[in-house]
Design a protein around this motif. Structure first.
Motif, PDB file in Angstrom:
ATOM      1  N   GLU A 107     -10.459  -4.175  -1.059  1.00 35.64           N
ATOM      2  CA  GLU A 107     -10.084  -2.763  -1.145  1.00 35.64           C
ATOM      3  C   GLU A 107      -8.585  -2.522  -0.976  1.00 35.64           C
ATOM      4  OE1 GLU A 107     -12.309  -0.648  -2.182  1.00 35.64           O
ATOM      5  OE2 GLU A 107     -13.735  -2.305  -2.176  1.00 35.64           O
ATOM      6  N   ALA A 108      -7.791  -3.576  -1.056  1.00 37.33           N
ATOM      7  CA  ALA A 108      -6.362  -3.438  -0.802  1.00 37.33           C
ATOM      8  C   ALA A 108      -5.655  -2.651  -1.906  1.00 37.33           C
ATOM      9  CB  ALA A 108      -5.719  -4.810  -0.673  1.00 37.33           C
ATOM     10  N   THR A 109      -4.683  -1.845  -1.506  1.00 36.05           N
ATOM     11  CA  THR A 109      -3.803  -1.148  -2.432  1.00 36.05           C
ATOM     12  C   THR A 109      -2.506  -1.942  -2.536  1.00 36.05           C
ATOM     13  OG1 THR A 109      -2.802   0.147  -0.655  1.00 36.05           O
ATOM     14  CG2 THR A 109      -4.758   1.081  -1.740  1.00 36.05           C
ATOM     15  N   ILE A 110      -1.613  -1.515  -3.425  1.00 35.00           N
ATOM     16  CA  ILE A 110      -0.347  -2.208  -3.564  1.00 35.00           C
ATOM     17  C   ILE A 110       0.479  -2.080  -2.281  1.00 35.00           C
ATOM     18  CG2 ILE A 110       0.836  -0.223  -4.591  1.00 35.00           C
ATOM     19  CD1 ILE A 110       1.284  -3.973  -5.458  1.00 35.00           C
ATOM     20  N   LYS A 111       0.357  -0.951  -1.581  1.00 36.58           N
ATOM     21  CA  LYS A 111       1.064  -0.803  -0.311  1.00 36.58           C
ATOM     22  C   LYS A 111       0.503  -1.776   0.720  1.00 36.58           C
ATOM     23  CE  LYS A 111       2.090   2.390   3.456  1.00 36.58           C
ATOM     24  NZ  LYS A 111       1.848   3.720   4.057  1.00 36.58           N
ATOM     25  N   LYS A 112      -0.812  -1.910   0.755  1.00 37.52           N
ATOM     26  CA  LYS A 112      -1.438  -2.825   1.706  1.00 37.52           C
ATOM     27  C   LYS A 112      -0.995  -4.257   1.437  1.00 37.52           C
ATOM     28  CE  LYS A 112      -4.173  -4.246   4.955  1.00 37.52           C
ATOM     29  NZ  LYS A 112      -3.827  -4.011   6.382  1.00 37.52           N
ATOM     30  N   LEU A 113      -0.855  -4.624   0.171  1.00 38.94           N
ATOM     31  CA  LEU A 113      -0.405  -5.971  -0.149  1.00 38.94           C
ATOM     32  C   LEU A 113       1.010  -6.202   0.381  1.00 38.94           C
ATOM     33  CD1 LEU A 113      -0.692  -8.697  -1.480  1.00 38.94           C
ATOM     34  CD2 LEU A 113      -0.034  -7.658  -3.658  1.00 38.94           C
ATOM     35  N   VAL A 126       5.469  -3.211  11.310  1.00 36.26           N
ATOM     36  CA  VAL A 126       5.263  -2.533  10.040  1.00 36.26           C
ATOM     37  C   VAL A 126       4.863  -1.087  10.313  1.00 36.26           C
ATOM     38  CG1 VAL A 126       3.980  -2.489   7.877  1.00 36.26           C
ATOM     39  CG2 VAL A 126       4.549  -4.676   8.940  1.00 36.26           C
ATOM     40  N   ASP A 127       5.693  -0.143   9.936  1.00 36.35           N
ATOM     41  CA  ASP A 127       5.428   1.275  10.142  1.00 36.35           C
ATOM     42  C   ASP A 127       4.361   1.737   9.153  1.00 36.35           C
ATOM     43  OD1 ASP A 127       5.403   3.998  10.489  1.00 36.35           O
ATOM     44  OD2 ASP A 127       7.596   4.225  10.438  1.00 36.35           O
ATOM     45  N   THR A 128       3.253   2.259   9.660  1.00 39.96           N
ATOM     46  CA  THR A 128       2.163   2.701   8.793  1.00 39.96           C
ATOM     47  C   THR A 128       2.584   3.856   7.881  1.00 39.96           C
ATOM     48  OG1 THR A 128       1.368   4.169  10.549  1.00 39.96           O
ATOM     49  CG2 THR A 128       0.382   1.966  10.409  1.00 39.96           C
ATOM     50  N   LYS A 129       3.659   4.557   8.240  1.00 43.71           N
ATOM     51  CA  LYS A 129       4.135   5.673   7.429  1.00 43.71           C
ATOM     52  C   LYS A 129       5.116   5.220   6.342  1.00 43.71           C
ATOM     53  CE  LYS A 129       3.631   9.036  11.196  1.00 43.71           C
ATOM     54  NZ  LYS A 129       4.326  10.044  12.036  1.00 43.71           N
ATOM     55  N   LEU A 130       5.383   3.927   6.304  1.00 39.59           N
ATOM     56  CA  LEU A 130       6.326   3.387   5.323  1.00 39.59           C
ATOM     57  C   LEU A 130       5.789   3.587   3.902  1.00 39.59           C
ATOM     58  CD1 LEU A 130       9.036   1.770   5.520  1.00 39.59           C
ATOM     59  CD2 LEU A 130       7.648  -0.301   5.220  1.00 39.59           C
ATOM     60  N   ARG A 131       6.634   4.076   3.014  1.00 35.84           N
ATOM     61  CA  ARG A 131       6.220   4.252   1.625  1.00 35.84           C
ATOM     62  C   ARG A 131       6.048   2.894   0.951  1.00 35.84           C
ATOM     63  NH1 ARG A 131       9.714   7.008  -2.064  1.00 35.84           N
ATOM     64  NH2 ARG A 131      11.345   5.708  -1.139  1.00 35.84           N
ATOM     65  N   ALA A 132       5.179   2.849  -0.057  1.00 38.27           N
ATOM     66  CA  ALA A 132       4.900   1.594  -0.750  1.00 38.27           C
ATOM     67  C   ALA A 132       6.170   0.987  -1.326  1.00 38.27           C
ATOM     68  CB  ALA A 132       3.870   1.818  -1.849  1.00 38.27           C
ATOM     69  N   ALA A 133       7.011   1.818  -1.960  1.00 32.28           N
ATOM     70  CA  ALA A 133       8.244   1.314  -2.574  1.00 32.28           C
ATOM     71  C   ALA A 133       9.169   0.704  -1.536  1.00 32.28           C
ATOM     72  CB  ALA A 133       8.949   2.434  -3.327  1.00 32.28           C
ATOM     73  N   ASP A 134       9.274   1.350  -0.362  1.00 26.43           N
ATOM     74  CA  ASP A 134      10.131   0.834   0.699  1.00 26.43           C
ATOM     75  C   ASP A 134       9.563  -0.459   1.287  1.00 26.43           C
ATOM     76  OD1 ASP A 134      11.843   2.985   0.369  1.00 26.43           O
ATOM     77  OD2 ASP A 134      10.790   4.214   1.863  1.00 26.43           O
ATOM     78  N   ALA A 135       8.234  -0.506   1.410  1.00 30.77           N
ATOM     79  CA  ALA A 135       7.590  -1.709   1.934  1.00 30.77           C
ATOM     80  C   ALA A 135       7.864  -2.905   1.021  1.00 30.77           C
ATOM     81  CB  ALA A 135       6.086  -1.486   2.076  1.00 30.77           C
ATOM     82  N   TRP A 136       7.833  -2.656  -0.293  1.00 28.88           N
ATOM     83  CA  TRP A 136       8.095  -3.738  -1.238  1.00 28.88           C
ATOM     84  C   TRP A 136       9.557  -4.163  -1.214  1.00 28.88           C
ATOM     85  CZ3 TRP A 136       5.356  -7.229  -3.630  1.00 28.88           C
ATOM     86  CH2 TRP A 136       3.975  -7.039  -3.728  1.00 28.88           C
ATOM     87  N   GLU A 137      10.441  -3.224  -1.009  1.00 28.01           N
ATOM     88  CA  GLU A 137      11.861  -3.568  -0.929  1.00 28.01           C
ATOM     89  C   GLU A 137      12.118  -4.485   0.266  1.00 28.01           C
ATOM     90  OE1 GLU A 137      15.687  -3.968  -1.945  1.00 28.01           O
ATOM     91  OE2 GLU A 137      14.147  -2.937  -3.118  1.00 28.01           O
TER      92      GLU A 137
END
Length: 324
Positions: A107-113, A126-137
């Protein structure tokens, strides 16, 4: 105890440990190694290095897509490659390595990955409020910090499912960015055939063209892979001290029972041998092989392990549409 040991297992514990760690080759290892070779620079001796190849104009690295149906042995093949390859070494937080292996939860999303990547590379907060784009950066930055040159994403199709809260296009582009950034890595993604279809859904096709494809097929009767499967099964039985009657064609029956799916066939073959070892049976019988099979497939009447000549049993099973 591993597959390369020259010491034969003696006790039941030793035999079960040997069997669990025994890897059965079918020729797909060489093909995968050939594909991987194309992702990296080579030295003056023509040997693959750990440095990903980069496009001289764009600086982008390359990717490989490993495709196969469920039970076709993708995970075992990839993990075996990491264990055996002298160049690619698996990264752990407490152990240096240049290759990160990730298995994507269903059930993972791209943010979860991205969060999984951060956690597995030692980024503890890892901040749970972190946006997916920022997490990937941050994740891409981590690759360079910890020395990762290769990322292997198994079950990658899970992040490309459509549905509420999911952005398939963003997920596809996140994969592309792994190969585009300054700290770009060689990317290997593995999944069922729908993984390819999902990536092809990107209108521009920019991500798909960065990948080469390696398709894992089922083992066909009479093929080289089928012969190798039989050799693996018989050799393992010999080491374990279990006699197999050639006329019983047990290996052929296993492949037929699992429709030639590599992973499932190996699992059934090993479970049959394990059953013989734990119950101290010196000779493998069709009766007990059938019992092992029926524990996971209780709804079949006649099975491929039915007593009788395999040619006749197979003909009768095909006539009744067995397993269709």
């Amino acid at each position: 105890m591993n597959e390369t040991t020259s010491i034969r297992p003696f006790t039941i514990t030793e035999k079960l440990d040997w069997l669990e760690n025994r890897y059965w080759k079918f020729g797909q290892d060489d093909t995968l190694a050939d594909h991987l070779h194309d992702l990296y620079e080579v030295d003056d001796e023509g040997q693959m290095t750990a440095q990903p190849r980069r496009d001289p104009l764009t600086g982008e690295t390359k990717g490989l897509m490993v495709l196969g149906g469920s039970g076709n042995g993708k995970t075992a093949l990839l993990m075996r490659t990491l264990r055996a390859d002298p160049v690619l070494t698996e990264f752990k937080v407490d152990k240096p390595g240049n290759t990160l292996f990730i298995t994507v939860p269903p059930e993972a999303t791209i943010k979860k990955l991205a969060e999984i990547i951060l956690q597995q590379t030692g980024y503890a907060k890892v901040d749970t409020k972190l946006r997916a784009a920022d997490a990937w950066e941050i994740a891409r930055h981590r690759f360079g910090m910890v020395g990762i040159n290769t990322v292997v994403i198994d079950e990658c199709h899970h992040i490309l499912r459509s549905g509420p809260g999911r952005d398939v296009l963003a997920a596809i582009q996140s994969l592309k960015h792994i190969m585009q950034s300054e700290r770009g890595v060689a990317l290997v993604i593995a999944g069922v055939p729908s993984l390819r279809d999902a990536i092809l859904s990107e209108p521009s096709g920019e991500t798909y063209r960065r990948f080469r494809e390696f398709h894992l097929s089922r083992i066909s009767p009479g093929s080289t892979a089928a012969r190798r499967f039989g050799q693996n099964f018989l050799k393992s039985a010999e080491v374990l001290g279990v006699q197999v009657c050639e006329e019983d064609a047990v290996a052929e029956r296993i492949l037929f029972a699992e429709h030639g799916q590599v992973g499932r066939s190996v699992a059934l073959g090993k479970e049959i041998l394990r059953d013989a070892v734990t119950r101290k049976r010196e000779v493998l019988s069709l009766e007990f092989s059938e019992r092992v099979f029926q524990k996971s497939n209780p709804n079949f009447g006649m099975t491929p392990f039915h007593p009788g000549a395999w040619v006749a049993v197979k003909k009768e099973l095909e006539a009744i549409g067995w397993g269709a």
